[in-house]
Design a protein around this motif. Sequence first.
Motif, PDB file in Angstrom:
ATOM      1  N   PHE A 145       0.825  -1.194   0.000  1.00  0.00           N
ATOM      2  CA  PHE A 145       0.000   0.000   0.000  1.00  0.00           C
ATOM      3  C   PHE A 145       0.862   1.248   0.000  1.00  0.00           C
ATOM      4  N   GLU A 146       0.320   2.299  -0.597  1.00  0.00           N
ATOM      5  CA  GLU A 146       0.981   3.602  -0.545  1.00  0.00           C
ATOM      6  C   GLU A 146       0.402   4.373   0.630  1.00  0.00           C
ATOM      7  N   GLU A 147       1.284   4.897   1.468  1.00  0.00           N
ATOM      8  CA  GLU A 147       0.860   5.636   2.655  1.00  0.00           C
ATOM      9  C   GLU A 147       1.151   7.119   2.447  1.00  0.00           C
ATOM     10  N   LEU A 148       0.192   7.957   2.819  1.00  0.00           N
ATOM     11  CA  LEU A 148       0.356   9.392   2.652  1.00  0.00           C
ATOM     12  C   LEU A 148      -0.129  10.105   3.911  1.00  0.00           C
ATOM     13  N   VAL A 149       0.748  10.887   4.521  1.00  0.00           N
ATOM     14  CA  VAL A 149       0.372  11.655   5.710  1.00  0.00           C
ATOM     15  C   VAL A 149      -0.285  12.940   5.239  1.00  0.00           C
ATOM     16  N   ILE A 150      -1.546  13.127   5.587  1.00  0.00           N
ATOM     17  CA  ILE A 150      -2.290  14.307   5.165  1.00  0.00           C
ATOM     18  C   ILE A 150      -2.064  15.459   6.128  1.00  0.00           C
ATOM     19  N   ASN A 151      -2.109  15.158   7.427  1.00  0.00           N
ATOM     20  CA  ASN A 151      -2.048  16.241   8.402  1.00  0.00           C
ATOM     21  C   ASN A 151      -1.460  15.739   9.712  1.00  0.00           C
ATOM     22  N   ILE A 152      -0.692  16.610  10.374  1.00  0.00           N
ATOM     23  CA  ILE A 152      -0.186  16.325  11.719  1.00  0.00           C
ATOM     24  C   ILE A 152      -0.502  17.539  12.593  1.00  0.00           C
ATOM     25  N   ASP A 153      -1.163  17.295  13.715  1.00  0.00           N
ATOM     26  CA  ASP A 153      -1.528  18.363  14.642  1.00  0.00           C
ATOM     27  C   ASP A 153      -0.877  18.109  15.989  1.00  0.00           C
ATOM     28  N   PHE A 164       0.849  14.263  19.557  1.00  0.00           N
ATOM     29  CA  PHE A 164       0.674  14.548  18.131  1.00  0.00           C
ATOM     30  C   PHE A 164      -0.440  13.682  17.570  1.00  0.00           C
ATOM     31  N   LYS A 165      -1.270  14.305  16.742  1.00  0.00           N
ATOM     32  CA  LYS A 165      -2.373  13.597  16.085  1.00  0.00           C
ATOM     33  C   LYS A 165      -2.073  13.559  14.594  1.00  0.00           C
ATOM     34  N   ALA A 166      -2.092  12.369  14.019  1.00  0.00           N
ATOM     35  CA  ALA A 166      -1.768  12.197  12.598  1.00  0.00           C
ATOM     36  C   ALA A 166      -2.999  11.706  11.835  1.00  0.00           C
ATOM     37  N   LEU A 167      -3.177  12.255  10.634  1.00  0.00           N
ATOM     38  CA  LEU A 167      -4.221  11.821   9.707  1.00  0.00           C
ATOM     39  C   LEU A 167      -3.511  11.203   8.504  1.00  0.00           C
ATOM     40  N   VAL A 168      -3.726   9.907   8.281  1.00  0.00           N
ATOM     41  CA  VAL A 168      -3.004   9.162   7.242  1.00  0.00           C
ATOM     42  C   VAL A 168      -4.006   8.489   6.324  1.00  0.00           C
ATOM     43  N   ALA A 179       2.644   8.475  16.156  1.00  0.00           N
ATOM     44  CA  ALA A 179       1.292   8.843  15.715  1.00  0.00           C
ATOM     45  C   ALA A 179       1.052   8.381  14.281  1.00  0.00           C
ATOM     46  N   VAL A 180       2.043   8.577  13.408  1.00  0.00           N
ATOM     47  CA  VAL A 180       1.895   8.165  12.007  1.00  0.00           C
ATOM     48  C   VAL A 180       1.794   6.649  11.904  1.00  0.00           C
ATOM     49  N   ALA A 181       2.612   5.923  12.668  1.00  0.00           N
ATOM     50  CA  ALA A 181       2.575   4.457  12.623  1.00  0.00           C
ATOM     51  C   ALA A 181       1.222   3.931  13.097  1.00  0.00           C
ATOM     52  N   LYS A 182       0.708   4.497  14.182  1.00  0.00           N
ATOM     53  CA  LYS A 182      -0.593   4.056  14.694  1.00  0.00           C
ATOM     54  C   LYS A 182      -1.714   4.404  13.722  1.00  0.00           C
ATOM     55  N   ALA A 183      -1.661   5.599  13.136  1.00  0.00           N
ATOM     56  CA  ALA A 183      -2.699   6.006  12.177  1.00  0.00           C
ATOM     57  C   ALA A 183      -2.661   5.129  10.933  1.00  0.00           C
ATOM     58  N   THR A 184      -1.455   4.727  10.502  1.00  0.00           N
ATOM     59  CA  THR A 184      -1.327   3.834   9.338  1.00  0.00           C
ATOM     60  C   THR A 184      -1.962   2.483   9.636  1.00  0.00           C
ATOM     61  N   VAL A 193      -8.602   5.411   5.643  1.00  0.00           N
ATOM     62  CA  VAL A 193      -8.148   6.609   6.352  1.00  0.00           C
ATOM     63  C   VAL A 193      -8.050   6.266   7.826  1.00  0.00           C
ATOM     64  N   GLY A 194      -6.986   6.770   8.473  1.00  0.00           N
ATOM     65  CA  GLY A 194      -6.813   6.523   9.895  1.00  0.00           C
ATOM     66  C   GLY A 194      -6.354   7.771  10.623  1.00  0.00           C
ATOM     67  N   VAL A 195      -6.852   7.952  11.836  1.00  0.00           N
ATOM     68  CA  VAL A 195      -6.449   9.062  12.698  1.00  0.00           C
ATOM     69  C   VAL A 195      -6.014   8.459  14.022  1.00  0.00           C
ATOM     70  N   SER A 196      -4.855   8.903  14.513  1.00  0.00           N
ATOM     71  CA  SER A 196      -4.384   8.389  15.786  1.00  0.00           C
ATOM     72  C   SER A 196      -3.449   9.388  16.448  1.00  0.00           C
ATOM     73  N   LYS A 197      -3.280   9.250  17.769  1.00  0.00           N
ATOM     74  CA  LYS A 197      -2.393  10.131  18.526  1.00  0.00           C
ATOM     75  C   LYS A 197      -1.226   9.333  19.070  1.00  0.00           C
ATOM     76  N   GLY A 198      -0.092  10.020  19.250  1.00  0.00           N
ATOM     77  CA  GLY A 198       1.083   9.381  19.828  1.00  0.00           C
ATOM     78  C   GLY A 198       1.968  10.400  20.502  1.00  0.00           C
ATOM     79  N   GLN A 199       2.928   9.901  21.306  1.00  0.00           N
ATOM     80  CA  GLN A 199       3.835  10.788  22.027  1.00  0.00           C
ATOM     81  C   GLN A 199       4.728  11.590  21.093  1.00  0.00           C
ATOM     82  N   ASP A 200       5.108  10.978  19.962  1.00  0.00           N
ATOM     83  CA  ASP A 200       5.894  11.701  18.962  1.00  0.00           C
ATOM     84  C   ASP A 200       5.275  11.483  17.589  1.00  0.00           C
ATOM     85  N   VAL A 201       5.803  12.182  16.600  1.00  0.00           N
ATOM     86  CA  VAL A 201       5.198  12.160  15.263  1.00  0.00           C
ATOM     87  C   VAL A 201       5.262  10.761  14.655  1.00  0.00           C
ATOM     88  N   GLN A 202       6.411  10.086  14.790  1.00  0.00           N
ATOM     89  CA  GLN A 202       6.554   8.758  14.187  1.00  0.00           C
ATOM     90  C   GLN A 202       5.555   7.765  14.772  1.00  0.00           C
TER      91      GLN A 202
END
Length: 191
Positions: free
Chosen positions: A31-39, A53-57, A79-84, A68-77
Amino acid sequence: MAEENRNASSSRDRRAPRNDRNQMPREEKQFEELVINIDRVARVVKGGRRFRFKALVVVGDRKNKVGVGVSKGQDVQAAVAKATDVAKKNMITIPVVKDTIPHDVELKVSGARVLLKPAAPGTGVIAGGVVRSIIGVTGIRNMLSKSLGSTNKVNIAYATIEALKSLVPADQWITTKNQPLKKPAASKKEG
């Protein structure tokens, strides 16, 4: 001269081995993963604010699957991994007909309204921001869209996914040609 070359090669042998990432066989990503937004979001505690950090992937296979996945994490990586992972668990299959969608659809999720329309070959994807990112990882090449209402990226992403989920393939359309004619209801007798 020969001694210098020998010393250079022997010093190379004594160094730590190079990181041979380029020589390792890379696995092809399905799959191709694309980070749309990080808050950056904050929680207020006694000592001050705790930031996360909240990531929208969005995840897609460039054919007919997207999630589409949204998740929060202590750091950006994190959050992105969980959202993926969330996006991969919530994949949907969309009907693609001649590189476009089978019919137009308008759907509202929370405050965001998304309008998707099929387009003629050669039109391309005419969409803005989040909708373009989501359509970009699918097999849709020609489509028109308009994002109405809220500008919240998460709600627009969910509205787009719901709109794509509500698409019906052309072979499942119910038409009047396929159904037998119904007899008009008999009028009530007076009396």
